[in-house]
Design a protein around this motif. Structure first.
Motif, PDB file in Angstrom:
ATOM      1  N   ILE A   1       0.878  -1.172   0.000  1.00 25.48           N
ATOM      2  CA  ILE A   1       0.000   0.000   0.000  1.00 25.48           C
ATOM      3  C   ILE A   1       0.917   1.224   0.000  1.00 25.48           C
ATOM      4  O   ILE A   1       1.404   1.640   1.049  1.00 25.48           O
ATOM      5  N   PRO A   2       1.185   1.765  -1.192  1.00 25.64           N
ATOM      6  CA  PRO A   2       2.091   2.914  -1.276  1.00 25.64           C
ATOM      7  C   PRO A   2       1.489   4.166  -0.638  1.00 25.64           C
ATOM      8  O   PRO A   2       0.273   4.337  -0.618  1.00 25.64           O
ATOM      9  N   GLU A   3       2.342   5.022  -0.135  1.00 27.84           N
ATOM     10  CA  GLU A   3       1.920   6.304   0.426  1.00 27.84           C
ATOM     11  C   GLU A   3       1.669   7.273  -0.732  1.00 27.84           C
ATOM     12  O   GLU A   3       2.580   7.559  -1.500  1.00 27.84           O
ATOM     13  N   PRO A   4       0.436   7.763  -0.882  1.00 23.75           N
ATOM     14  CA  PRO A   4       0.170   8.671  -2.006  1.00 23.75           C
ATOM     15  C   PRO A   4       0.780  10.054  -1.790  1.00 23.75           C
ATOM     16  O   PRO A   4       0.838  10.546  -0.664  1.00 23.75           O
ATOM     17  N   LYS A   5       1.228  10.656  -2.877  1.00 25.22           N
ATOM     18  CA  LYS A   5       1.731  12.031  -2.839  1.00 25.22           C
ATOM     19  C   LYS A   5       0.538  12.972  -2.631  1.00 25.22           C
ATOM     20  O   LYS A   5      -0.602  12.606  -2.925  1.00 25.22           O
ATOM     21  N   PRO A   6       0.797  14.191  -2.169  1.00 23.57           N
ATOM     22  CA  PRO A   6      -0.306  15.151  -1.956  1.00 23.57           C
ATOM     23  C   PRO A   6      -1.122  15.427  -3.229  1.00 23.57           C
ATOM     24  O   PRO A   6      -2.315  15.682  -3.151  1.00 23.57           O
ATOM     25  N   ASP A   7      -0.487  15.380  -4.384  1.00 21.53           N
ATOM     26  CA  ASP A   7      -1.185  15.662  -5.642  1.00 21.53           C
ATOM     27  C   ASP A   7      -1.577  14.393  -6.401  1.00 21.53           C
ATOM     28  O   ASP A   7      -1.831  14.427  -7.603  1.00 21.53           O
ATOM     29  N   ALA A   8      -1.640  13.264  -5.694  1.00 22.86           N
ATOM     30  CA  ALA A   8      -1.968  11.981  -6.343  1.00 22.86           C
ATOM     31  C   ALA A   8      -3.353  12.028  -6.966  1.00 22.86           C
ATOM     32  O   ALA A   8      -4.279  12.645  -6.431  1.00 22.86           O
TER      33      ALA A   8
ATOM     34  N   GLN B   1       4.684   4.600  -7.188  1.00 23.67           N
ATOM     35  CA  GLN B   1       5.404   5.867  -7.006  1.00 23.67           C
ATOM     36  C   GLN B   1       4.593   6.887  -6.216  1.00 23.67           C
ATOM     37  O   GLN B   1       5.033   8.009  -6.014  1.00 23.67           O
ATOM     38  N   GLY B   2       3.374   6.508  -5.787  1.00 26.25           N
ATOM     39  CA  GLY B   2       2.538   7.407  -5.008  1.00 26.25           C
ATOM     40  C   GLY B   2       1.716   8.363  -5.844  1.00 26.25           C
ATOM     41  O   GLY B   2       1.162   9.329  -5.320  1.00 26.25           O
ATOM     42  N   ASP B   3       1.611   8.100  -7.154  1.00 26.12           N
ATOM     43  CA  ASP B   3       0.884   9.003  -8.048  1.00 26.12           C
ATOM     44  C   ASP B   3      -0.611   8.690  -8.155  1.00 26.12           C
ATOM     45  O   ASP B   3      -1.348   9.436  -8.799  1.00 26.12           O
ATOM     46  N   ILE B   4      -1.067   7.586  -7.556  1.00 31.17           N
ATOM     47  CA  ILE B   4      -2.496   7.252  -7.519  1.00 31.17           C
ATOM     48  C   ILE B   4      -2.863   6.945  -6.070  1.00 31.17           C
ATOM     49  O   ILE B   4      -2.224   6.113  -5.425  1.00 31.17           O
ATOM     50  N   ALA B   5      -3.890   7.623  -5.583  1.00 27.00           N
ATOM     51  CA  ALA B   5      -4.324   7.460  -4.187  1.00 27.00           C
ATOM     52  C   ALA B   5      -5.466   6.452  -4.085  1.00 27.00           C
ATOM     53  O   ALA B   5      -6.211   6.232  -5.035  1.00 27.00           O
ATOM     54  N   GLY B   6      -5.598   5.835  -2.916  1.00 21.54           N
ATOM     55  CA  GLY B   6      -6.736   4.969  -2.621  1.00 21.54           C
ATOM     56  C   GLY B   6      -6.608   3.543  -3.096  1.00 21.54           C
ATOM     57  O   GLY B   6      -7.569   2.787  -3.033  1.00 21.54           O
ATOM     58  N   VAL B   7      -5.428   3.161  -3.583  1.00 28.80           N
ATOM     59  CA  VAL B   7      -5.230   1.798  -4.082  1.00 28.80           C
ATOM     60  C   VAL B   7      -3.965   1.175  -3.510  1.00 28.80           C
ATOM     61  O   VAL B   7      -3.048   1.860  -3.094  1.00 28.80           O
ATOM     62  N   GLY B   8      -3.969  -0.149  -3.527  1.00 32.33           N
ATOM     63  CA  GLY B   8      -2.793  -0.919  -3.165  1.00 32.33           C
ATOM     64  C   GLY B   8      -2.466  -1.848  -4.318  1.00 32.33           C
ATOM     65  O   GLY B   8      -3.230  -1.974  -5.280  1.00 32.33           O
ATOM     66  N   ILE B   9      -1.330  -2.503  -4.216  1.00 28.00           N
ATOM     67  CA  ILE B   9      -0.871  -3.421  -5.253  1.00 28.00           C
ATOM     68  C   ILE B   9      -1.086  -4.852  -4.755  1.00 28.00           C
ATOM     69  O   ILE B   9      -0.694  -5.191  -3.642  1.00 28.00           O
ATOM     70  N   ALA B  10      -1.693  -5.653  -5.591  1.00 35.51           N
ATOM     71  CA  ALA B  10      -1.883  -7.076  -5.297  1.00 35.51           C
ATOM     72  C   ALA B  10      -1.374  -7.858  -6.502  1.00 35.51           C
ATOM     73  O   ALA B  10      -1.039  -7.273  -7.534  1.00 35.51           O
ATOM     74  N   HIS B  11      -1.298  -9.167  -6.366  1.00 35.87           N
ATOM     75  CA  HIS B  11      -0.895  -9.964  -7.532  1.00 35.87           C
ATOM     76  C   HIS B  11      -1.595 -11.312  -7.532  1.00 35.87           C
ATOM     77  O   HIS B  11      -2.002 -11.819  -6.501  1.00 35.87           O
ATOM     78  N   ARG B  12      -1.739 -11.819  -8.719  1.00 34.82           N
ATOM     79  CA  ARG B  12      -2.279 -13.152  -8.949  1.00 34.82           C
ATOM     80  C   ARG B  12      -1.331 -13.784  -9.952  1.00 34.82           C
ATOM     81  O   ARG B  12      -1.166 -13.264 -11.048  1.00 34.82           O
TER      82      ARG B  12
END
Length: 83
Positions: A4-11, A46-57
Motif C-alpha cells: 500500500i504505497p503512500e500517495p503524494k499530496p497531488d496523487a 510511485q505514489g501518483d495514484i491514491a486509494g489503491v494498493g498493489i496485489a498480484h495473482r
C-alpha cells in the motif's frame, strides 16, 4: 494486498475502469487521462495514484481499492469505459 504505497499530496484517483472484452485493461484518472493497467501499477507504486494498493495473482500485478468499509469507491463499483 502486497503493498500500500503512500500517495503524494497531488496523487490522482481512479474514476473509471477501461475494459476490453470484459477484462480491465486500464483506468481513467481524476485528470481525465487514461492509463494502461501496468502504467497504473507503476504510478501507484510511485505514489501518483491514491486509494489503491498493489496485489498480484500469479505473475500479474494489479490495483485493488484499499478497504475502508465504503462500497461505492471500490474499483469494481466504478463506471466502465469500453475500449
Amino acid at each position: 494486498m502486497d503493498q500500500i504505497p503512500e500517495p503524494k499530496p497531488d496523487a490522482k484517483r481512479i474514476t473509471a475502469l477501461v475494459r476490453k472484452s470484459g477484462k480491465v485493461t486500464g483506468y481513467q484518472l481524476s485528470d481525465q487521462s487514461i492509463v494502461s493497467k501496468q502504467q497504473a501499477v507503476s504510478m501507484a507504486k510511485q505514489g501518483d495514484i491514491a486509494g489503491v494498493g498493489i496485489a498480484h495473482r500469479k505473475d500479474n500485478e494489479y490495483l485493488k481499492a484499499i478497504p475502508d468499509n465504503t462500497e461505492n469507491n471500490n474499483l469494481s463499483n466504478l463506471p466502465t469505459i469500453t475500449n
